[in-house]
Design an enzyme around this catalytic site. Structure first.
Site, short mmCIF file in Angstrom:
data_model
loop_
_atom_site.label_atom_id
_atom_site.label_comp_id
_atom_site.label_asym_id
_atom_site.label_seq_id
_atom_site.Cartn_x
_atom_site.Cartn_y
_atom_site.Cartn_z
N SER A 1 0.79 -1.23 0.00
CA SER A 1 0.00 0.00 0.00
C SER A 1 0.82 1.28 0.00
O SER A 1 0.25 2.37 -0.11
CB SER A 1 -0.95 0.03 1.20
OG SER A 1 -2.09 -0.74 0.96
N LYS B 1 0.03 3.71 -2.65
CA LYS B 1 -1.03 4.72 -2.58
C LYS B 1 -0.49 6.14 -2.42
O LYS B 1 -1.22 7.11 -2.63
CB LYS B 1 -1.99 4.40 -1.43
CG LYS B 1 -2.84 3.15 -1.65
CD LYS B 1 -3.88 3.01 -0.55
CE LYS B 1 -4.79 1.81 -0.77
NZ LYS B 1 -4.15 0.55 -0.38
N SER C 1 -6.12 3.10 4.31
CA SER C 1 -5.55 2.31 3.21
C SER C 1 -6.62 1.57 2.43
O SER C 1 -6.45 0.41 2.03
CB SER C 1 -4.51 1.32 3.75
OG SER C 1 -3.61 0.93 2.74
#
Length: 281
Positions: free
Chosen positions: A68, A71, A123
């Site tokens: 993640s 992101k 997330s």
């Protein structure tokens, strides 16, 4: 891309540590193995930067799955549009995203800034996918933009295949590249503000449904001086975190990929970095 908020029993351990107000060095941290790599067993790769200078590292240029932490690029590109109050219609595909999610349903409408908060704080893959589709019409088109931005930022060893960080062939980055990406993202005031939030509540544009977001970066609100940045986990990437902390005018940035005990090890590594900075003055 499933992420755990805290590893088993970690919340209890954090509380005990805070009450005791002592500094613990976790078992997995092996100090003094090498001046350049004092923490050789903590992670697949790591990089510690103090006030913009690389201090310690292990395999920091190895290409690995970033989970993640991906992101951060999505957040950066979305924030650069300066359309944070625009309303996004969540697609059916975004509503069925797997892994970490906030529970969006296809057809719901939320403001860009609220989806951005969900992607950064919780997330949430469904929010991340909705943002990618809103920005460029499809995730595939958005990924092309991500890779162009990576080139522009000088991320020579980074390539994205999806917007959220799912494990996929050809989706990789390095600790060194992710440190640069983190700096670019945290230079955006709205992203920096989200990264330091312990929790937040957002709602659909019509106010009929609300979502409580809890920061998956367990250092936020628990480590003195922590201001960001992002955590991540996948089966391939393992436990990852980019941690930024600031004390007495000193800024420490830690990128840890494939960590063994990321929260305790990150705590010890940040402490060690601040001690290094104090001794160097």
């Amino acid at each position: 891309m499933r992420e755990e908020l805290l590893e088993p029993n970690t919340l209890t351990r954090w509380k005990s540590w805070l009450l005791a107000a002592v500094t613990l060095l976790p078992v997995s941290v092996a100090l003094a193995a090498s001046p350049a790599d004092p923490f050789p067993q903590v992670a697949r790769a790591y990089l510690v930067i103090v006030d913009g200078t690389d201090i310690w590292e292990h395999a920091a240029s190895d290409k690995v799955a970033p989970a993640s932490l991906t992101k951060l690029m999505t957040a950066l590109l979305v924030d650069e549009t300066a359309k944070l109050d625009e309303v996004v219609a969540v697609s059916a595909k975004a509503g069925t995203e797997t892994g970490s999610r906030m529970g969006l349903k296809g057809g719901e409408r939320l403001r860009v800034k609220d989806l951005l908060a969900a992607a950064m704080i919780a997330s949430a893959n469904d929010a991340c996918r909705a943002l990618a589709e809103w920005r460029d019409g499809s995730e595939a088109a958005f990924v092309q933009r991500m890779n162009r931005k990576a080139v522009a930022l000088g991320l020579k060893d980074t390539r994205f295949v999806n917007a959220c960080g799912h494990d996929a062939a050809g989706h990789y980055s390095t600790a060194r590249d992710l440190a640069k990406l983190s700096d670019a993202a945290m230079a955006r005031p709205s992203i920096a503000e989200l990264a330091r939030q312990i929790e937040m509540t957002v709602a659909t544009a019509d106010g009929t449904r609300s979502y409580k977001l809890t920061n998956r970066n367990a250092l936020i609100g628990r480590y003195d001086g922590a201001v960001g940045v992002k955590s991540g986990f996948t089966a391939k990437a393992g436990k990852c975190v980019i941690a930024q902390a600031e004390r007495n005018g000193v800024r420490v940035l830690l990128v840890m990929l494939g960590g063994r005990d990321r929260w305790w090890d990150a705590h010890a590594m940040l402490n060690h970095a601040f001690e290094y900075a104090a001794a160097s003055r």
